[in-house]
Design an enzyme around this catalytic site. Sequence first.
Site, mmCIF file in Angstrom:
data_model
loop_
_atom_site.group_PDB
_atom_site.id
_atom_site.type_symbol
_atom_site.label_atom_id
_atom_site.label_comp_id
_atom_site.label_asym_id
_atom_site.label_seq_id
_atom_site.Cartn_x
_atom_site.Cartn_y
_atom_site.Cartn_z
ATOM 1 N N GLY A 1 48.065 32.599 37.699
ATOM 2 C CA GLY A 1 47.076 31.594 38.118
ATOM 3 C C GLY A 1 46.995 31.505 39.628
ATOM 4 O O GLY A 1 47.504 30.540 40.209
ATOM 5 N N TYR A 2 46.378 32.488 40.253
ATOM 6 C CA TYR A 2 46.171 32.464 41.705
ATOM 7 C C TYR A 2 44.707 32.106 42.027
ATOM 8 O O TYR A 2 44.427 31.095 42.624
ATOM 9 C CB TYR A 2 46.490 33.849 42.304
ATOM 10 C CG TYR A 2 47.920 34.084 42.731
ATOM 11 C CD1 TYR A 2 48.989 33.503 42.065
ATOM 12 C CD2 TYR A 2 48.211 34.933 43.801
ATOM 13 C CE1 TYR A 2 50.297 33.756 42.458
ATOM 14 C CE2 TYR A 2 49.516 35.183 44.213
ATOM 15 C CZ TYR A 2 50.554 34.599 43.536
ATOM 16 O OH TYR A 2 51.838 34.856 43.937
ATOM 17 N N SER A 3 43.762 32.987 41.622
ATOM 18 C CA SER A 3 42.364 32.867 42.071
ATOM 19 C C SER A 3 41.678 31.634 41.490
ATOM 20 O O SER A 3 41.968 31.218 40.367
ATOM 21 C CB SER A 3 41.559 34.098 41.642
ATOM 22 O OG SER A 3 42.188 35.269 42.063
ATOM 23 N N GLU B 1 52.803 43.112 43.088
ATOM 24 C CA GLU B 1 51.599 43.335 42.284
ATOM 25 C C GLU B 1 50.928 44.632 42.719
ATOM 26 O O GLU B 1 50.431 45.397 41.909
ATOM 27 C CB GLU B 1 50.635 42.149 42.453
ATOM 28 C CG GLU B 1 49.351 42.319 41.651
ATOM 29 C CD GLU B 1 48.467 41.077 41.658
ATOM 30 O OE1 GLU B 1 48.814 40.088 42.328
ATOM 31 O OE2 GLU B 1 47.436 41.097 40.974
ATOM 32 N N ASN C 1 39.939 45.812 48.006
ATOM 33 C CA ASN C 1 40.351 46.884 48.923
ATOM 34 C C ASN C 1 39.991 46.560 50.373
ATOM 35 O O ASN C 1 40.687 46.978 51.299
ATOM 36 C CB ASN C 1 39.734 48.213 48.476
ATOM 37 C CG ASN C 1 40.478 48.773 47.276
ATOM 38 O OD1 ASN C 1 41.208 48.041 46.596
ATOM 39 N ND2 ASN C 1 40.322 50.057 47.013
ATOM 40 N N GLU C 2 38.914 45.765 50.577
ATOM 41 C CA GLU C 2 38.579 45.362 51.958
ATOM 42 C C GLU C 2 39.721 44.499 52.525
ATOM 43 O O GLU C 2 40.130 44.662 53.671
ATOM 44 C CB GLU C 2 37.265 44.559 51.982
ATOM 45 C CG GLU C 2 36.015 45.375 51.700
ATOM 46 C CD GLU C 2 35.815 45.674 50.216
ATOM 47 O OE1 GLU C 2 36.468 45.010 49.375
ATOM 48 O OE2 GLU C 2 35.018 46.570 49.883
HETATM 49 C C1 LIG Z 1 39.317 42.285 36.192
HETATM 50 C C2 LIG Z 1 39.925 41.278 37.101
HETATM 51 C C3 LIG Z 1 41.148 40.711 36.790
HETATM 52 C C4 LIG Z 1 41.701 39.732 37.604
HETATM 53 N N1 LIG Z 1 42.882 39.147 37.229
HETATM 54 C C5 LIG Z 1 43.363 38.100 37.959
HETATM 55 C C6 LIG Z 1 44.504 37.355 37.512
HETATM 56 O O1 LIG Z 1 45.101 37.661 36.474
HETATM 57 N N2 LIG Z 1 44.907 36.302 38.235
HETATM 58 C C7 LIG Z 1 44.287 35.910 39.394
HETATM 59 O O2 LIG Z 1 44.733 34.961 40.015
HETATM 60 N N3 LIG Z 1 43.194 36.586 39.853
HETATM 61 C C8 LIG Z 1 42.722 37.660 39.147
HETATM 62 N N4 LIG Z 1 41.600 38.344 39.581
HETATM 63 C C9 LIG Z 1 40.896 37.844 40.760
HETATM 64 C C10 LIG Z 1 40.937 38.769 41.962
HETATM 65 O O3 LIG Z 1 42.181 38.708 42.610
HETATM 66 C C11 LIG Z 1 39.774 38.341 42.873
HETATM 67 O O4 LIG Z 1 38.565 38.667 42.191
HETATM 68 C C12 LIG Z 1 39.809 39.043 44.213
HETATM 69 O O5 LIG Z 1 40.880 38.559 44.970
HETATM 70 C C13 LIG Z 1 38.482 38.852 44.993
HETATM 71 O O6 LIG Z 1 38.154 37.496 45.072
HETATM 72 P P1 LIG Z 1 36.697 36.969 44.671
HETATM 73 O O7 LIG Z 1 36.383 37.516 43.311
HETATM 74 O O8 LIG Z 1 36.697 35.501 44.832
HETATM 75 O O9 LIG Z 1 35.698 37.655 45.681
HETATM 76 P P2 LIG Z 1 35.417 37.195 47.167
HETATM 77 O O10 LIG Z 1 36.698 36.800 47.837
HETATM 78 O O11 LIG Z 1 34.316 36.206 47.171
HETATM 79 O O12 LIG Z 1 34.925 38.546 47.830
HETATM 80 C C14 LIG Z 1 33.597 39.051 47.653
HETATM 81 C C15 LIG Z 1 33.461 40.321 48.490
HETATM 82 O O13 LIG Z 1 33.630 40.029 49.885
HETATM 83 C C16 LIG Z 1 34.678 40.834 50.433
HETATM 84 N N5 LIG Z 1 35.438 40.046 51.409
HETATM 85 C C17 LIG Z 1 35.871 38.782 51.253
HETATM 86 N N6 LIG Z 1 36.574 38.390 52.340
HETATM 87 C C18 LIG Z 1 36.598 39.430 53.209
HETATM 88 C C19 LIG Z 1 37.176 39.656 54.481
HETATM 89 N N7 LIG Z 1 37.896 38.709 55.109
HETATM 90 N N8 LIG Z 1 37.004 40.870 55.079
HETATM 91 C C20 LIG Z 1 36.305 41.844 54.445
HETATM 92 N N9 LIG Z 1 35.719 41.685 53.221
HETATM 93 C C21 LIG Z 1 35.871 40.504 52.603
HETATM 94 C C22 LIG Z 1 35.543 41.221 49.256
HETATM 95 O O14 LIG Z 1 36.254 42.420 49.481
HETATM 96 C C23 LIG Z 1 34.520 41.388 48.138
HETATM 97 O O15 LIG Z 1 33.928 42.651 48.225
HETATM 98 C C24 LIG Z 1 41.038 39.352 38.791
HETATM 99 C C25 LIG Z 1 39.809 39.946 39.125
HETATM 100 C C26 LIG Z 1 39.249 40.885 38.296
HETATM 101 C C27 LIG Z 1 37.927 41.495 38.683
#
Ligand SMILES: Cc1cc2nc3c(=O)[nH]c(=O)nc-3n(C[C@H](O)[C@H](O)[C@H](O)COP(=O)(O)OP(=O)(O)OC[C@H]3O[C@@H](n4cnc5c(N)ncnc54)[C@H](O)[C@@H]3O)c2cc1C
Length: 402
Positions: free
Chosen positions: A129-131, A247, A388-389
């Site tokens: 439970g992070y995101s 992770e 990856n960013e």
């Molecule tokens: C299939 C799947 C499984 C997952 N499982 C888990 C889980 O079990 N538990 C959990 O806690 N989370 C989970 N996640 C969440 C995951 O960690 C987040 O989706 C991820 O960290 C990106 O956050 P966001 O989706 O809010 O996108 P955003 O943070 O809104 O990012 C949107 C875009 O902007 C880019 N971006 C954002 N900030 C920057 C920056 N500072 N510099 C450059 N580019 C940037 C990102 O790279 C991305 O391309 C999962 C995600 C997926 C898709």
Amino acid sequence: MDLALSPQDQAFRDEVRRFLDDNLSDDLREAGRKTGGVFAEFSAGLRWHKILHRRGWSAPTWPKEHGGTGWNATERYIFARECAAVDAPRIFSMGLRMVGPVIMKFGTSEQKAKYLPAIVAGDITFCQGYSEPGSGSDLASLKTRAVRDGDDYVINGTKIWTTGAHVADHMFCLVRTAAEGKPQEGISFVLIDSMKTPGITVKPIVTLAGDHEVNQVFFDNVRTPVANRIGPENAGWTVAKYLLEFERGGEAYTPNLYARIGDVRRLAREEAADGSGRLLDEPGFAQRLAEAELEVQALEMIELQVLSDLSRGKNPGAVSSAMKIRGSEILQKLDDLGVGALAWYDAPFEPEARMLGHNEPTVTPEWGITTMPLYLNNRAATIYAGSNEIQRNIIAKAVLGL
Ligand SMILES: Cc1cc2nc3c(=O)[nH]c(=O)nc-3n(C[C@H](O)[C@H](O)[C@H](O)COP(=O)(O)OP(=O)(O)OC[C@H]3O[C@@H](n4cnc5c(N)ncnc54)[C@H](O)[C@@H]3O)c2cc1C
């Protein structure tokens, strides 16, 4: 295997092969083959976890004192390569790979005794439970609140993209315990001992590939004991960052990548039904496959170094970000090659054929059944575990000092 193995390593590899021959039943192998992406089919993964535990092999990266194998880097790598080569199911490993090392480092002796043996045995499983909506890359902005009430925290808020929240029984969770100061300074790391705790609601999110793996989790006055906090109150950010290194870098990507190369090569060796030849004989395709294989070999060298550091008790550090970027990008490259091969052979998309126990005849040859679902599933590989960013930002700061 490209490594030059010592006679002891060869004996170990043979022992692993014998074990896999004896214990990996056809249905477990089917589950491993058909759900060979990052997210394992849960029940098969759990069955395999318990079989490995009976042999003392469920926690290859853990020290012996906590029920791990105590294997060195080469042994771990051999084990991972042999398992991937025969489609052993992947274990749902957020306990073993993520929260386990965190409890070892930051947990009290009571917490270690309570959780570590149960994680090794596969008796308890964790989700992460992070995101939160609006707090993914910018994780420190998370808003889920935990307020003390007697010996409990009372939690309100929501988590999203929670992989396996519908099947795991525990959660490790980042919560806001203070609103003052920098956002990072008001976060705590807590464990929730049952996903059935009153006030928790899990709502499914079905992904592009048609799989139910991720969820949104809602907390409505959910109670968890203060004794379940790992590390000091408001110091959860340090704990959270330590976990993220595991992770991203606690497991080698290349055993799975080598297995995927084998799949693509098998696809491309097929004769086309109209007698027009084999895709592997197309120079452009053969060259792209060879390039991908070279990239896997280069990544393998980094991973062996990291595994070696881990077996000497060193945590992966920022290099785990480089592994995550290369591992996920090469995986998607291999998926592209696989889908290109399906198109070349005019194979249709029959996602239902991937269901376990599906025995109906298919137009798609067996070798192509998982190619498209995996392509779709693995689109997420460059997003989860920190996009990856974000990994590139970490490398820029922590490695290059920019
Ligand atoms: C299939 C799947 C499984 C997952 N499982 C888990 C889980 O079990 N538990 C959990 O806690 N989370 C989970 N996640 C969440 C995951 O960690 C987040 O989706 C991820 O960290 C990106 O956050 P966001 O989706 O809010 O996108 P955003 O943070 O809104 O990012 C949107 C875009 O902007 C880019 N971006 C954002 N900030 C920057 C920056 N500072 N510099 C450059 N580019 C940037 C990102 O790279 C991305 O391309 C999962 C995600 C997926 C898709």
